[in-house]
Enzyme design. Sequence first.
Site, PDB file in Angstrom:
ATOM      1  N   GLU A 124       0.292   2.246  -5.601  1.00 22.56           N
ATOM      2  CA  GLU A 124       1.458   1.843  -6.393  1.00 22.56           C
ATOM      3  C   GLU A 124       0.953   1.646  -7.806  1.00 22.56           C
ATOM      4  O   GLU A 124       0.139   0.755  -8.060  1.00 22.56           O
ATOM      5  CB  GLU A 124       2.073   0.571  -5.804  1.00 22.56           C
ATOM      6  CG  GLU A 124       3.487   0.327  -6.287  1.00 22.56           C
ATOM      7  CD  GLU A 124       3.530  -0.690  -7.409  1.00 22.56           C
ATOM      8  OE1 GLU A 124       3.584  -0.259  -8.588  1.00 22.56           O
ATOM      9  OE2 GLU A 124       3.503  -1.898  -7.116  1.00 22.56           O
ATOM     10  N   LYS A 148      -9.665  -7.191  -2.030  1.00 27.56           N
ATOM     11  CA  LYS A 148     -10.348  -7.425  -3.316  1.00 27.56           C
ATOM     12  C   LYS A 148      -9.265  -7.808  -4.326  1.00 27.56           C
ATOM     13  O   LYS A 148      -8.557  -6.958  -4.850  1.00 27.56           O
ATOM     14  CB  LYS A 148     -11.056  -6.132  -3.750  1.00 27.56           C
ATOM     15  CG  LYS A 148     -12.308  -6.317  -4.581  1.00 27.56           C
ATOM     16  CD  LYS A 148     -12.101  -6.965  -5.929  1.00 27.56           C
ATOM     17  CE  LYS A 148     -11.578  -6.000  -6.965  1.00 27.56           C
ATOM     18  NZ  LYS A 148     -11.247  -6.698  -8.238  1.00 27.56           N
ATOM     19  N   GLU A 182       2.040   3.249 -21.159  1.00 29.40           N
ATOM     20  CA  GLU A 182       2.382   1.959 -20.572  1.00 29.40           C
ATOM     21  C   GLU A 182       1.720   0.852 -21.401  1.00 29.40           C
ATOM     22  O   GLU A 182       0.499   0.799 -21.525  1.00 29.40           O
ATOM     23  CB  GLU A 182       1.874   1.901 -19.127  1.00 29.40           C
ATOM     24  CG  GLU A 182       2.360   0.677 -18.405  1.00 29.40           C
ATOM     25  CD  GLU A 182       1.962   0.659 -16.938  1.00 29.40           C
ATOM     26  OE1 GLU A 182       0.842   1.079 -16.606  1.00 29.40           O
ATOM     27  OE2 GLU A 182       2.790   0.209 -16.121  1.00 29.40           O
ATOM     28  N   CYS A 217       4.801  -3.334 -13.561  1.00 23.02           N
ATOM     29  CA  CYS A 217       4.634  -1.877 -13.536  1.00 23.02           C
ATOM     30  C   CYS A 217       5.984  -1.182 -13.689  1.00 23.02           C
ATOM     31  O   CYS A 217       6.067  -0.064 -14.168  1.00 23.02           O
ATOM     32  CB  CYS A 217       3.924  -1.451 -12.260  1.00 23.02           C
ATOM     33  SG  CYS A 217       4.538  -2.286 -10.816  1.00 23.02           S
ATOM     34  N   GLY A 222      -2.397  -0.693  -9.161  1.00 18.69           N
ATOM     35  CA  GLY A 222      -3.080  -0.812 -10.448  1.00 18.69           C
ATOM     36  C   GLY A 222      -2.763   0.393 -11.311  1.00 18.69           C
ATOM     37  O   GLY A 222      -1.705   1.013 -11.175  1.00 18.69           O
TER      38      GLY A 222
HETATM   39  P1  ADP Z   1      -5.322  -3.375 -14.653  1.00 16.62           P
HETATM   40  O1  ADP Z   1      -5.461  -2.652 -15.944  1.00 16.62           O
HETATM   41  O2  ADP Z   1      -3.957  -3.799 -14.346  1.00 16.62           O
HETATM   42  O3  ADP Z   1      -6.353  -4.455 -14.477  1.00 16.62           O
HETATM   43  P2  ADP Z   1      -6.774  -1.748 -12.818  1.00 16.62           P
HETATM   44  O4  ADP Z   1      -6.349  -0.506 -12.138  1.00 16.62           O
HETATM   45  O5  ADP Z   1      -7.942  -1.676 -13.747  1.00 16.62           O
HETATM   46  O6  ADP Z   1      -5.506  -2.287 -13.554  1.00 16.62           O
HETATM   47  O7  ADP Z   1      -7.090  -2.901 -11.785  1.00 16.62           O
HETATM   48  C1  ADP Z   1      -6.372  -3.140 -10.607  1.00 16.62           C
HETATM   49  C2  ADP Z   1      -7.356  -3.524  -9.522  1.00 16.62           C
HETATM   50  O8  ADP Z   1      -8.245  -2.426  -9.301  1.00 16.62           O
HETATM   51  C3  ADP Z   1      -8.238  -4.729  -9.857  1.00 16.62           C
HETATM   52  O9  ADP Z   1      -8.444  -5.489  -8.674  1.00 16.62           O
HETATM   53  C4  ADP Z   1      -9.533  -4.073 -10.299  1.00 16.62           C
HETATM   54  O10 ADP Z   1     -10.668  -4.894 -10.133  1.00 16.62           O
HETATM   55  C5  ADP Z   1      -9.592  -2.871  -9.369  1.00 16.62           C
HETATM   56  N1  ADP Z   1     -10.428  -1.756  -9.848  1.00 16.62           N
HETATM   57  C6  ADP Z   1     -10.710  -1.412 -11.127  1.00 16.62           C
HETATM   58  N2  ADP Z   1     -11.538  -0.356 -11.166  1.00 16.62           N
HETATM   59  C7  ADP Z   1     -11.809  -0.016  -9.882  1.00 16.62           C
HETATM   60  C8  ADP Z   1     -12.619   1.002  -9.261  1.00 16.62           C
HETATM   61  N3  ADP Z   1     -13.321   1.862  -9.972  1.00 16.62           N
HETATM   62  N4  ADP Z   1     -12.629   1.054  -7.916  1.00 16.62           N
HETATM   63  C9  ADP Z   1     -11.914   0.183  -7.177  1.00 16.62           C
HETATM   64  N5  ADP Z   1     -11.154  -0.786  -7.698  1.00 16.62           N
HETATM   65  C10 ADP Z   1     -11.092  -0.895  -9.033  1.00 16.62           C
END
Ligand code: ADP
Length: 489
Positions: free
Chosen positions: A262, A187, A393, A296, A240
């Site tokens: 990570e 994803k 951050e 990060c 993320g």
């Molecule tokens: P950022 O603020 O850098 O976008 P996120 O952690 O929100 O960081 O996003 C990193 C990835 O995690 C993206 O691919 C996002 O779509 C996905 N993501 C966000 N929320 C969820 C969730 N509840 N479950 C699984 N994946 C998620």
Amino acid sequence: MATIVEPGKRPDVKHTKCFINGEWVDAASGKTFETVCPATENTIAEVAEGDKEDVARAATAAREAFENGPWSRMDARDRGRLMYKFADLMEQELDQLAMLESWDNGKPLRDSRAADVPLAIDCIRYYAGLADKIQGDTVPIRGNYFCYTRREPVGVVGQIIPWNFPMLMTAWKWGPALAAGCTIVMKPAEQTPLTCLRMAQLAKDAGIPDGVINVIPGFGPTAGGACVENPDIDKIAFTGEHITAQIIMKNAAQTLKRLTFELGGKSPNIIFADADFEAAVKGAHFGLFFNQGQCCCAGSRVFVEDSVHDQFINRIGEMNEKRKVGDPFDMATEQGPQVDKAQFDKIMGFIEKGKEQGADCVTGGNRVGDKGFFIEPTVFDNVTDDMDIAQKEIFGPVMSVLKFSDVDEVIERGNNTFYGLAAAVWTKDVKKAHHMAAKLRAGTVWVNCYDVFDAAAPFGGFKMSGIGRELGIRGIDAYTESKTVTVAL
Ligand code: ADP
């Protein structure tokens, strides 16, 4: 501003659908979402918005490919050869991939060309070479037995990545998974799906069998959340925010998925007065402003020893005055836009907060232009440890400078964060360097350098910055299960 909008300069967008079992298909719902160029705010393409049903189809295809397909059973050396071929195809398309990355993400083309794409290719090659070197142990147990361990692929892996290094994160995830013989449901981030989708086609063109790699573009809580909950998926590798990781950990409990994370950081970059000053300033500048501050491991807390502090502020200011912010496709550009409006607003909010809480904004602090998400390279001086800009951050081009006067003091203050991803030390004193490297609670410590990455060097975080390590020989561990076999003799 951005020349990329000129027809004829646009890279091809060849894939915008879900990639399931080797085919390009619409989302089951028929829905799409826009991916936007952050330099112009124009829509690049409509991309299939995958959700639960699409993830389920992808997971079924990946499960079938894992259980009954050739991938996990083929000679590991042949797996490696297909991966080398995949890397070669990426290399043949280096320019196109770099343009696509810069268009979708906004990062300067010169960075995509020099760093993102070559490092992604290097990572796939590194793991191609490791595919046939995954081995277990012979174990001397009591009694008349022959005991050994086998390392077997963990199965179907769900991989969820962010938007800051879309291709590179794809390679960090696919490299070890493919080498181990796993199959994949990926994803990509909703802001930047395009290069990951192109990579999926190149993997197919290289001969990686259908069903081994599946890509479902879409949003986090829906498509990402479905990966986390799907019972056909054995493991989640996520990069993320730590808050997202907490949600993932909770939602993964039902199916007890293996998890590697990570996450973010608030990395201390510590400059002693005895350092090579010019190298340290350049390293601190690069360590924070590279990739628009969207790393990060960004060295966002710069601790500068008292006696060189004023000199540091002057020199960093000079560098920022000359920094070229603008069109990512101009090869002279050093800094592009932030990835989207949400990030732009968040960063501007931190800049306001820094001013409000009494830090001195000595360079930058403003938006650049009125189209695109550009922010001036910004430096705050006289930052104290308790301020938001020293604790949270920011993920943008905002440096916080803090003064220190003593080794023990700076170790304590450097470690005073719930993150622990990276740290750096600048000094000519070898003893001090190793002492600091041992004392700083971070997964990576750079000495007299910053952001030195290599597919062979493990990367990951202490504390709230992650679980597990990616890259290196042991990066394969998270994609294998150890099986103990005991034979009575
Ligand atoms: P950022 O603020 O850098 O976008 P996120 O952690 O929100 O960081 O996003 C990193 C990835 O995690 C993206 O691919 C996002 O779509 C996905 N993501 C966000 N929320 C969820 C969730 N509840 N479950 C699984 N994946 C998620």
